[in-house]
Design an enzyme around this catalytic site. Sequence first.
Site, PDB file in Angstrom:
ATOM      1  N   TRP A 118      -5.468 -30.026 -37.974  1.00  0.00           N
ATOM      2  CA  TRP A 118      -6.230 -31.120 -37.365  1.00  0.00           C
ATOM      3  C   TRP A 118      -6.824 -30.689 -36.032  1.00  0.00           C
ATOM      4  O   TRP A 118      -6.201 -29.956 -35.269  1.00  0.00           O
ATOM      5  CB  TRP A 118      -5.274 -32.288 -37.162  1.00  0.00           C
ATOM      6  CG  TRP A 118      -5.701 -33.288 -36.143  1.00  0.00           C
ATOM      7  CD1 TRP A 118      -5.539 -33.203 -34.775  1.00  0.00           C
ATOM      8  CD2 TRP A 118      -6.366 -34.527 -36.385  1.00  0.00           C
ATOM      9  NE1 TRP A 118      -6.057 -34.312 -34.172  1.00  0.00           N
ATOM     10  CE2 TRP A 118      -6.559 -35.144 -35.127  1.00  0.00           C
ATOM     11  CE3 TRP A 118      -6.797 -35.175 -37.541  1.00  0.00           C
ATOM     12  CZ2 TRP A 118      -7.187 -36.378 -34.997  1.00  0.00           C
ATOM     13  CZ3 TRP A 118      -7.412 -36.410 -37.406  1.00  0.00           C
ATOM     14  CH2 TRP A 118      -7.602 -37.008 -36.149  1.00  0.00           C
ATOM     15  N   ASP A 151     -10.398 -33.627 -29.543  1.00  0.00           N
ATOM     16  CA  ASP A 151     -11.253 -33.345 -28.374  1.00  0.00           C
ATOM     17  C   ASP A 151     -11.452 -31.865 -28.048  1.00  0.00           C
ATOM     18  O   ASP A 151     -10.483 -31.089 -28.067  1.00  0.00           O
ATOM     19  CB  ASP A 151     -10.631 -33.937 -27.106  1.00  0.00           C
ATOM     20  CG  ASP A 151     -10.151 -35.345 -27.261  1.00  0.00           C
ATOM     21  OD1 ASP A 151     -10.390 -35.975 -28.293  1.00  0.00           O
ATOM     22  OD2 ASP A 151      -9.502 -35.823 -26.313  1.00  0.00           O
ATOM     23  N   GLN A 189      -7.964 -29.971 -28.856  1.00  0.00           N
ATOM     24  CA  GLN A 189      -6.765 -30.692 -29.294  1.00  0.00           C
ATOM     25  C   GLN A 189      -6.499 -30.314 -30.749  1.00  0.00           C
ATOM     26  O   GLN A 189      -7.382 -30.432 -31.604  1.00  0.00           O
ATOM     27  CB  GLN A 189      -6.993 -32.202 -29.178  1.00  0.00           C
ATOM     28  CG  GLN A 189      -6.973 -32.731 -27.763  1.00  0.00           C
ATOM     29  CD  GLN A 189      -5.584 -32.681 -27.172  1.00  0.00           C
ATOM     30  OE1 GLN A 189      -4.759 -33.562 -27.405  1.00  0.00           O
ATOM     31  NE2 GLN A 189      -5.288 -31.651 -26.390  1.00  0.00           N
ATOM     32  N   TRP A 192      -3.385 -36.399 -36.865  1.00  0.00           N
ATOM     33  CA  TRP A 192      -3.002 -36.269 -35.454  1.00  0.00           C
ATOM     34  C   TRP A 192      -1.484 -36.208 -35.356  1.00  0.00           C
ATOM     35  O   TRP A 192      -0.782 -36.930 -36.061  1.00  0.00           O
ATOM     36  CB  TRP A 192      -3.558 -37.468 -34.678  1.00  0.00           C
ATOM     37  CG  TRP A 192      -3.402 -37.332 -33.210  1.00  0.00           C
ATOM     38  CD1 TRP A 192      -4.213 -36.626 -32.374  1.00  0.00           C
ATOM     39  CD2 TRP A 192      -2.381 -37.901 -32.386  1.00  0.00           C
ATOM     40  NE1 TRP A 192      -3.765 -36.715 -31.076  1.00  0.00           N
ATOM     41  CE2 TRP A 192      -2.642 -37.493 -31.056  1.00  0.00           C
ATOM     42  CE3 TRP A 192      -1.270 -38.704 -32.633  1.00  0.00           C
ATOM     43  CZ2 TRP A 192      -1.830 -37.868 -29.986  1.00  0.00           C
ATOM     44  CZ3 TRP A 192      -0.471 -39.078 -31.561  1.00  0.00           C
ATOM     45  CH2 TRP A 192      -0.754 -38.667 -30.249  1.00  0.00           C
ATOM     46  N   PHE A 225      -1.963 -32.640 -24.041  1.00  0.00           N
ATOM     47  CA  PHE A 225      -3.157 -33.464 -24.252  1.00  0.00           C
ATOM     48  C   PHE A 225      -4.371 -32.828 -23.552  1.00  0.00           C
ATOM     49  O   PHE A 225      -4.287 -31.767 -22.952  1.00  0.00           O
ATOM     50  CB  PHE A 225      -2.900 -34.877 -23.715  1.00  0.00           C
ATOM     51  CG  PHE A 225      -2.296 -35.828 -24.735  1.00  0.00           C
ATOM     52  CD1 PHE A 225      -1.687 -35.361 -25.889  1.00  0.00           C
ATOM     53  CD2 PHE A 225      -2.348 -37.208 -24.520  1.00  0.00           C
ATOM     54  CE1 PHE A 225      -1.138 -36.250 -26.831  1.00  0.00           C
ATOM     55  CE2 PHE A 225      -1.804 -38.101 -25.444  1.00  0.00           C
ATOM     56  CZ  PHE A 225      -1.205 -37.622 -26.590  1.00  0.00           C
ATOM     57  N   SER A 226      -5.484 -33.553 -23.589  1.00  0.00           N
ATOM     58  CA  SER A 226      -6.778 -32.996 -23.155  1.00  0.00           C
ATOM     59  C   SER A 226      -6.841 -32.631 -21.669  1.00  0.00           C
ATOM     60  O   SER A 226      -6.098 -33.166 -20.848  1.00  0.00           O
ATOM     61  CB  SER A 226      -7.889 -34.003 -23.462  1.00  0.00           C
ATOM     62  OG  SER A 226      -8.090 -34.036 -24.851  1.00  0.00           O
TER      63      SER A 226
HETATM   64  C1  FRU Z   1      -9.143 -38.742 -26.742  1.00  0.00           C
HETATM   65  C2  FRU Z   1      -7.643 -38.582 -26.580  1.00  0.00           C
HETATM   66  C3  FRU Z   1      -7.297 -38.202 -25.170  1.00  0.00           C
HETATM   67  C4  FRU Z   1      -5.973 -37.538 -25.317  1.00  0.00           C
HETATM   68  C5  FRU Z   1      -6.129 -36.834 -26.651  1.00  0.00           C
HETATM   69  C6  FRU Z   1      -4.861 -36.754 -27.452  1.00  0.00           C
HETATM   70  O1  FRU Z   1      -9.597 -38.536 -28.041  1.00  0.00           O
HETATM   71  O2  FRU Z   1      -6.985 -39.786 -26.962  1.00  0.00           O
HETATM   72  O3  FRU Z   1      -7.308 -39.279 -24.256  1.00  0.00           O
HETATM   73  O4  FRU Z   1      -5.703 -36.630 -24.290  1.00  0.00           O
HETATM   74  O5  FRU Z   1      -7.116 -37.533 -27.371  1.00  0.00           O
HETATM   75  O6  FRU Z   1      -5.028 -35.943 -28.562  1.00  0.00           O
END
Ligand code: FRU
Length: 451
Positions: A15, A18, A34, A42, A74-75
């Site tokens: 998967w 971002d 991500q 996810w 995360f991002s």
């Molecule tokens: C946006 C988001 C970010 C987060 C990430 C988690 O698509 O929700 O805010 O860091 O994806 O995968």
Amino acid sequence: MPVYDPPHFRSQRGWLNDPNGLVYVDGVYHLFFQHNPGGNTWGPMNWGHATSRDLLSWTEHGVALEPDDLGWIFSGSVVVDHENRLNVQDSAQKTLVAFFTHHDAEAAKRNAEGGFQHQSMAYSLDGGEHWIKHSANPILPNPGGVQDFRDPYVLWHPGSSAWIMLVSAGVCVEFYRSTDLLNWAKCSTFDAGEGADAGVWECPVLCTVPVEEVNETRWVLIQSFMPGGRLGGSGTRYFIGCFDGYVFEVERARLGGSRETPDNWYDWGPDNYAANIWANLPPHMPGPVSIGWMNNWVYANTTKETPFRGQMTLPRSHSIRLIDDKPYLVSEVAFDGVAETIQEAGLVEERIRFDASKSCVIDILCDGEIAVRVAFDAASSNFRFDRKSSHPTGDGEGFAGQFDVPRISSADHVELSIWLGAYCIEAFIDDGLQSVSVLLASAVTAVKLTH
Ligand code: FRU
């Protein structure tokens, strides 16, 4: 036409969502993202890693950052520490510094009182191959109880000689300053007034953008919202304004009766989210250059399964165009290469010019069958996109099977450019004044215009 579409980056397995940590170093464009390498939905988030020399063909590398005791990754963003402010450089190679959110999944399940998202940092001394997480993590802990506190975006602000960090915090974005990349002090908060009720703010980006035809730039905040997209689900807006290193303010000329008029969409289609931009671009590339995740949180986990799940848009460069003195963000596809390479990559751009006083229909075909119909209605100056027969979930009645894009320009002729990809189209209306990203279940091969 072969279904050969490497320019829309996707990971070999698992998967993807971002784009993260976009940075150009020593002739190489890095794209982190991500990534759940262990599943097609996810899940535990890592930073995947890919590189390209031309933004067209990508090489995927191993995972760059994986979950640890502090949580999932995360991002976030990456900067080049040109002046060795972090003071860890050990050779001529400049340090790359990555900022990301540690998401404590266990604490999130219990909705832990003090919050479960904190900002952390890692650095690379070898140009992006290996990463060392900083021992002081999290370097910017949750202030306490802020449920959504994430997606740090860092940039250097020359005017006030400081590093700036933007962090999404619920329904606003917070600004922090630092001189050593380690200690951060909050300096302001930006929310969009009426726009602030549009879901959770995610993935902020701040950059300067050149204004067309004059020697000026403007500050632009690109901000993603979930929910809060123009068609529902996730979507990304932009705010054009001023930034003095401390406070971001929206430019008066963009404001209507409310704090933000409703036509400030980074993309008008259902499938472009969490766009980010490359740091440290070379002088020959007109900046900024962005890339987005070509999907929508409404159905990202349930699109028809292919070996991968999730892909990026094509890279785009941006400018600002003034229309009746009102500034708009303009997008056009950007590669760091020559036209022949684009063709070799199997990428097709169809350009269509038509009289705006006459209605017309543009069919985008897959093996002779209509995959997407774009109907332009001259009386209302509106585009209607219909992708019901090629909906990404395989469900004709699914989310945004049909949607409208009202035209902004009132020019006599419509200039339309449509980039065909496997499983998508990206349309650019009026030389990029509006872009429309549309995910599909089939590979499109031809475009037909009928009046
Ligand atoms: C946006 C988001 C970010 C987060 C990430 C988690 O698509 O929700 O805010 O860091 O994806 O995968």
